[in-house]
Design an enzyme around this catalytic site. Structure first.
Site, short mmCIF file in Angstrom:
data_model
loop_
_atom_site.label_atom_id
_atom_site.label_comp_id
_atom_site.label_asym_id
_atom_site.label_seq_id
_atom_site.Cartn_x
_atom_site.Cartn_y
_atom_site.Cartn_z
N ALA A 1 -21.55 66.15 -44.24
CA ALA A 1 -21.45 65.64 -45.61
C ALA A 1 -21.39 64.12 -45.56
CB ALA A 1 -20.21 66.18 -46.30
N LYS A 2 -21.60 63.48 -46.67
CA LYS A 2 -21.40 62.03 -46.77
C LYS A 2 -21.26 61.66 -48.22
CE LYS A 2 -21.34 58.70 -43.68
NZ LYS A 2 -20.89 58.92 -42.30
#
Ligand code: NAD
Length: 438
Positions: free
Chosen positions: A127-128
């Site tokens: 994720a980011k």
């Protein structure tokens, strides 16, 4: 929740040229990540089903929110959270503050996080996230309000066993503490394991602050052993003197390597006999930047990459080694401490010149590995000591490097394709056995 909650990248207007239907994640960086995935997929003869399932982020959230400035004015900000795959467990990845943060950038970085976690054998998808803002122009109080509001906006998609944020560019322990506190206030009890990279007083682990830079050094050590380069004799140039670059510089000089050049946004400094990194760090602690450091010659922030040396470590930001400067690097090894510092065009030139590249998904994986250690300790309510953290990190990174070199031999490819192949095979296998719902 639907597969994508993206409102599209219209918020990026002015940055992306063409944001047509199906192009939500369009950005230069995303094209780099997608191109790498396509090439590794071709190398593995990946079945089309898995190209479809892994080729785009699984879930994206875009939020617009107001923040009251100290002046009383209201600033409108855009924030993002992208989760690339939900197949491997909860998702994991940092959030960054910067003027160029976009959905496409987060999507590229989320995909790389998936490969990084899979390569290291961590039980996470990638994720980011981030908020498009200029943190240097915000007061501490304003940054706190940005962080708390961003945390509140992410509530629908995060959780200690759903998606666990961490620091990235422009964020650190302080922001993680605010984030953890906000989440805890909203659910009614303290949830230390909602973020990693926290202060030790809040369930952070010893060694997390240094983990990425330290991991860069452990990987570099393993690579040097393999290619027969004595790291204690090596000359190293490092772009970026932040959380990653400064720690890598300090560790390298502690083991005897000569750090001949470092840079930050204010410029670069060089001393071919080796910089006194402790003195440089003291200067930055007092003055904030490298500019005007008195005991070295000065050069531009990107020129540091072109200083004659054995090892170049880009540890600043994306897309620094390109078709415009790759022919001017004078080293035998590039260790990608930053995410995506080499463009595909730049990499072709490096390869043709025989310069080896240690890919980001391996080189900077120390950060997420120790984040994983932190999360495990938080869940166990049990702390490990620093030696334990360092030894486990070193062992885990060396094992990952062996997986990469084995795959490079098996598939007859470079280390980036090998690292991605190991990772993609793992995730595709998990997706295969899970099947498709419904
Ligand atoms: P940071 O904000 O602490 O430091 C970044 C450094 O780069 C600063 O010294 C800044 O002045 C410098 N810089 C920025 N633009 C520059 C330019 N154009 N030329 C030269 N120097 C420049 O960030 P960080 O946490 O050290 O992250 C650096 C890179 O490492 C990023 O790509 C990040 O995504 C990656 N990374 C960080 C971690 C982590 O744990 N912090 C983990 C994995 C990857």
């Amino acid at each position: 929740m639907p597969a994508s909650e993206s409102t599209g990248a219209a918020d990026d207007a002015g940055r992306e040229d063409d944001v047509g239907a199906g192009q939500e994640w369009g950005s230069t960086l995303y094209r780099v990540a997608a191109d790498q995935f396509d090439r590794a997929g071709a190398l593995l003869d990946l079945e089309p089903e898995f190209v479809t399932r892994l080729g785009h982020p699984r879930r994206s959230l875009v939020v617009n929110f107001p923040v009251r400035l100290d002046s009383g004015q209201v600033l409108g900000l855009t924030g993002y959270r992208v989760q690339h795959t939900l197949t491997m467990g909860p998702t994991k990845g940092g959030f960054r503050y910067g003027p160029d943060v976009s959905l496409g950038e987060c999507a590229a970085l989320a995909m790389w996080m998936t490969w990084k976690c899979a390569l290291l054998g961590l039980p996470y998808g990638g994720a980011k996230g981030g908020v498009r803002c200029t943190p240097g122009e915000l007061s501490v109080g304003e940054l706190e309000r940005v962080t708390r509001r961003y945390a509140a906006e992410l509530i629908p998609v995060i959780g200690a066993d759903r998606d666990i944020p961490a620091p990235d560019m422009g964020t650190g322990e302080r922001e993680m503490a605010w984030f953890m506190d906000t989440y805890s206030q909203m659910v009614g009890h303290s949830v230390f394991e909602i973020v990693t990279g926290k202060p030790v007083a809040l369930g952070g682990t010893t060694g997390r602050r240094e983990a990425t830079g330290l991991g860069v050094v452990y990987v570099t050590e393993a690579v040097c052993e393999r290619i027969g380069l004595d790291l204690r004799e090596a000359r190293v140039a490092i772009q970026g003197f932040g959380n990653v670059g400064a720690v890598a510089a300090a560790e390298l000089s502690a083991i005897g390597a000569r750090v001949v050049a470092v840079s930050d946004t204010s410029g670069g400094i060089v001393d071919h006999d080796g910089l006194d990194i402790a003195a440089v760090a003291r200067w930055v602690a007092v003055h904030g930047v490298l500019a005007d450091y008195p005991h070295a010659d000065h050069l531009g922030p990107a020129e540091v990459l072109e200083v004659p040396c054995d090892i170049v470590i880009p540890a600043a930001l994306e897309q620094q080694i390109t078709e415009h400067n790759a022919d001017r690097l004078q080293c035998q090894l590039v260790v990608e401490a930053a995410n995506g510092p080499t463009t595909p065009e730049g990499e072709v030139i490096l390869r043709s010149r025989g310069i080896l590249v240690v890919p980001d998904v391996l080189a900077n994986a120390g950060g997420v590995t120790v984040s994983y250690f932190e999360w495990v300790q938080d869940h166990q309510r049990y702390s490990w000591d620093e030696l334990d953290v360092r030894e486990r990190l070193r062992r885990q990174l060396r094992a990952a490097f062996t997986r990469v070199t084995d795959a490079a031999d098996r598939l007859d490819c470079d280390w980036r394709m090998a690292a991605l192949s190991v990772a993609i095979e793992r995730v595709a296998e998990a997706a295969r056995v899970r099947g498709i719902y419904p």
